[in-house]
Design a protein around this motif. Structure first.
Motif, short mmCIF file in Angstrom:
data_model
loop_
_atom_site.label_atom_id
_atom_site.label_comp_id
_atom_site.label_asym_id
_atom_site.label_seq_id
_atom_site.Cartn_x
_atom_site.Cartn_y
_atom_site.Cartn_z
N LYS A 101 0.68 -1.16 -0.12
CA LYS A 101 0.05 0.02 0.10
C LYS A 101 1.03 1.31 0.04
O LYS A 101 1.48 1.54 1.08
CB LYS A 101 -0.74 0.06 1.18
CG LYS A 101 -1.80 1.01 1.07
CD LYS A 101 -2.83 1.16 2.61
CE LYS A 101 -3.65 -0.36 2.50
NZ LYS A 101 -4.55 -0.01 3.52
N GLY A 103 -0.09 4.17 -0.46
CA GLY A 103 -0.86 5.52 -0.03
C GLY A 103 -1.15 6.38 -1.13
O GLY A 103 -1.69 7.81 -1.00
N THR A 105 -3.63 8.08 -3.98
CA THR A 105 -4.96 8.06 -4.24
C THR A 105 -5.26 8.49 -5.60
O THR A 105 -6.23 8.70 -6.03
CB THR A 105 -5.61 9.23 -3.22
OG1 THR A 105 -4.63 10.39 -3.59
CG2 THR A 105 -5.63 8.85 -1.69
N GLY A 119 -0.50 10.57 -2.74
CA GLY A 119 -2.00 10.62 -1.89
C GLY A 119 -2.23 11.79 -1.27
O GLY A 119 -1.44 12.48 -0.85
N ARG A 435 -6.32 -0.20 -8.65
CA ARG A 435 -7.22 0.72 -8.26
C ARG A 435 -8.59 0.02 -7.37
O ARG A 435 -8.95 -0.81 -7.84
CB ARG A 435 -7.88 1.93 -9.21
CG ARG A 435 -8.90 2.77 -8.52
CD ARG A 435 -9.58 3.57 -9.29
NE ARG A 435 -10.55 4.15 -8.86
CZ ARG A 435 -11.97 4.49 -9.40
NH1 ARG A 435 -11.99 3.67 -10.47
NH2 ARG A 435 -12.72 5.21 -8.89
N ARG A 438 -11.06 4.70 -4.20
CA ARG A 438 -9.99 5.86 -4.47
C ARG A 438 -8.65 5.50 -4.27
O ARG A 438 -7.79 6.17 -4.24
CB ARG A 438 -10.54 6.92 -3.69
CG ARG A 438 -11.97 7.51 -3.76
CD ARG A 438 -11.85 8.40 -5.45
NE ARG A 438 -10.89 9.49 -5.20
CZ ARG A 438 -10.89 10.47 -6.20
NH1 ARG A 438 -11.50 10.09 -7.35
NH2 ARG A 438 -9.87 11.37 -6.17
N GLU A 439 -8.43 4.49 -3.60
CA GLU A 439 -7.16 4.08 -3.30
C GLU A 439 -6.49 2.94 -4.07
O GLU A 439 -7.04 2.23 -4.96
CB GLU A 439 -7.06 3.30 -1.78
CG GLU A 439 -5.60 3.12 -1.16
CD GLU A 439 -5.82 2.40 0.33
OE1 GLU A 439 -5.21 2.75 1.24
OE2 GLU A 439 -6.79 1.67 0.51
N ARG A 440 -5.17 3.14 -4.25
CA ARG A 440 -4.29 2.10 -5.26
C ARG A 440 -3.39 1.50 -4.29
O ARG A 440 -2.72 1.86 -3.33
CB ARG A 440 -3.37 3.11 -5.97
CG ARG A 440 -4.03 3.42 -7.43
CD ARG A 440 -5.00 4.85 -7.13
NE ARG A 440 -5.54 5.19 -8.36
CZ ARG A 440 -6.64 6.00 -8.44
NH1 ARG A 440 -7.20 6.86 -7.39
NH2 ARG A 440 -7.31 6.27 -9.59
N CYS A 441 -3.38 0.17 -4.80
CA CYS A 441 -2.09 -0.95 -4.19
C CYS A 441 -1.06 -0.96 -5.35
O CYS A 441 -1.44 -0.75 -6.47
CB CYS A 441 -2.93 -1.98 -3.70
SG CYS A 441 -3.69 -1.49 -2.12
#
Length: 455
Positions: A101, A103, A105, A119, A435, A438-441
């Motif tokens: 993660k 962080g 976005t 982020g 995605r 709204r969060e990306r890994c």
């Protein structure tokens, strides 16, 4: 080494038939609308820095930050937080890899095995540069308005990361562009370049006329109108930060992108590529008949691995959109016509081209090897590891195609619930930014040795 793709070898009965038929009663089964909804995802139809699909709408002047922000990058060298694979709904071939993660976005960019994204935090943006193995190389903070960033290549081949900032009268980070800070000093937009792997400062801060307005190192003043096309554009050299090309020198042309040291601009009825190092002309080609040279733009980001770009525009006199061209920026050759978006699967060598609701797969010679006709115009997102991902905006579902055959597949475990992870970006070693809302890994290139051992 590229990891092995095995998702398509799993019996179809174990995967279910979600999104594997054009029948509307079945096509959306199992697909999470929030994951497929392109809003906020910045897929292939969106331009950077809030510029809008037309590539010409300049962002409004942002609010100044409440307090000064130290722009100096912090070298990290630590592994990012690991996400347990069982908590994610990923394509099956990704579940055996370590997922971290960062962080982010917002959508990330990649070059030479490194990823860069940001982020949004309460008081600032936090940029995170990460190696494909999940190691955080460095972080940097910027005001919330400074969403413009780019990756490019200097003359000697060095990978360069450019971050935007604002400076007050030449002094530290201050207010939003065009505004005044608490002491009445005029705040101006600036950009600084860093070595992508190490965060070594290479040049800057350099003053630019305004925010990033197109892919790469292209900037323009916001302009007088709220949703106007912005003022005169300039393109910088990734090696020095100096202005390599200004629209003042184009006699009516428009700068539409900078990519790894190549600057794209229009000139009369032609698309022209020049070197940012010495200004030499690399190639030129004719735009579709009737194209307004001031309304030409690049659709989405340009892959550093293929240099393929979709070029679209509007007809002269305010007419509607004209046929898009898929262009290889290495030599100016036209790979396909009528393209609204395109991406390339490095694993199979297939170029995936969307034109409305028609998707075609092209081989290395540009020949069509398969065709898929969907129920509605698709919004193409990415391709990698033998799969291409696209969204049905009206239906709110995800379409996944096998890039070797063009058939619809279901690469997610049907027994796992939760939000679908939509891959947005792949690199040559199959690391992928994915995605979730709204969060990306980041799905790394590191094999998860504990896979299959968890309860």
């Amino acid at each position: 080494m590229r990891r092995r793709t095995f998702a398509l070898a799993v019996p179809a009965g174990l995967l279910g038939l979600a999104a594997c038929t054009s029948d509307e009663s079945e096509s959306g089964t199992g697909a999470d609308p929030s994951a497929a909804d392109p809003a906020g995802a910045d897929p292939a139809g969106a331009d950077p820095a809030g510029a809008g699909p037309g590539g010409g709408d300049a962002p409004a002047t942002p609010e100044p930050p409440a307090i000064p922000i130290d722009p100096t990058p912090m070298v990290e060298g630590a592994q990012a937080e690991t996400v347990v694979g069982a908590d994610l709904r990923l394509p099956l071939e990704m579940t055996v890899m370590v997922v971290v993660k960062p962080g982010w976005t917002a959508p990330a960019l990649q070059l030479d095995g490194m990823f860069l994204g940001y982020g949004e935090q309460e008081d600032a943006l936090r940029y995170v540069a990460m190696d494909q193995d999940g190691t955080i190389a460095w972080t940097a903070r910027r005001p919330l308005s400074c969403t413009g960033f780019a990756l490019s290549r200097a003359d000697e081949g060095r990978a360069v990361a450019m971050l935007a900032d604002v400076i007050a009268d030449g002094g530290g980070s201050a207010a939003g562009e065009g505004g005044d800070d608490a002491e009445g000093r005029v705040a101006i937009t600036s950009v600084t370049a860093y070595d992508l792997p190490t965060a070594e400062q290479l040049w800057g801060p350099v003053e630019v006329p305004g925010p990033q307005i197109a892919p790469g190192l292209v900037f323009a003043s916001p302009g007088d109108q709220l949703m106007g096309t912005g003022g005169e554009r300039v393109a910088l050299s990734a090696s020095t930060g100096e202005v390599a090309l200004s629209e003042a020198d184009l006699e009516g042309g428009r700068i539409i992108a900078e990519h790894l040291g190549t600057i794209l601009h229009t000139e009369a009825e032609q698309l022209v590529a020049v070197s940012s190092a010495d200004g030499s002309r690399l190639w030129k080609l004719e735009l579709p008949a009737g194209t307004d040279p001031l309304a030409v733009h690049v659709v989405g980001e340009i892959s550093p691995d293929t240099s393929l770009a979709v070029i679209r525009g509007l007809g002269s006199g305010g007419a509607g959109a004209v046929s898009g061209l898929l262009v290889d920026l290495a030599d100016g050759s036209v790979v396909a016509e009528g393209a609204s978006a395109a991406t390339h699967d490095l694993a199979t060598g297939t170029t995936v081209v969307v034109s409305g609701n028609v998707v075609t797969g092209l081989d290395a010679s540009g020949a069509e090897v398969w065709r898929h006709v969907d129920t509605e115009p698709l919004q193409l997102v990415s391709a990698g590891e033998r799969l291409a991902y696209a969204a049905r905006p009206q239906e709110g579902t995800l379409v996944v195609l096998d890039t070797l055959q063009g058939v619809m597949v279901q690469p997610y475990d049907a027994d796992v619930s939760g939000t679908l992870g939509m891959p947005e970006l792949f690199n040559a070693e199959a690391a992928a930014a994915v995605r979730f809302d709204r969060e990306r890994c980041l799905v790394t290139t590191t094999l998860d040795e504990s896979f299959g051992m968890r309860e």
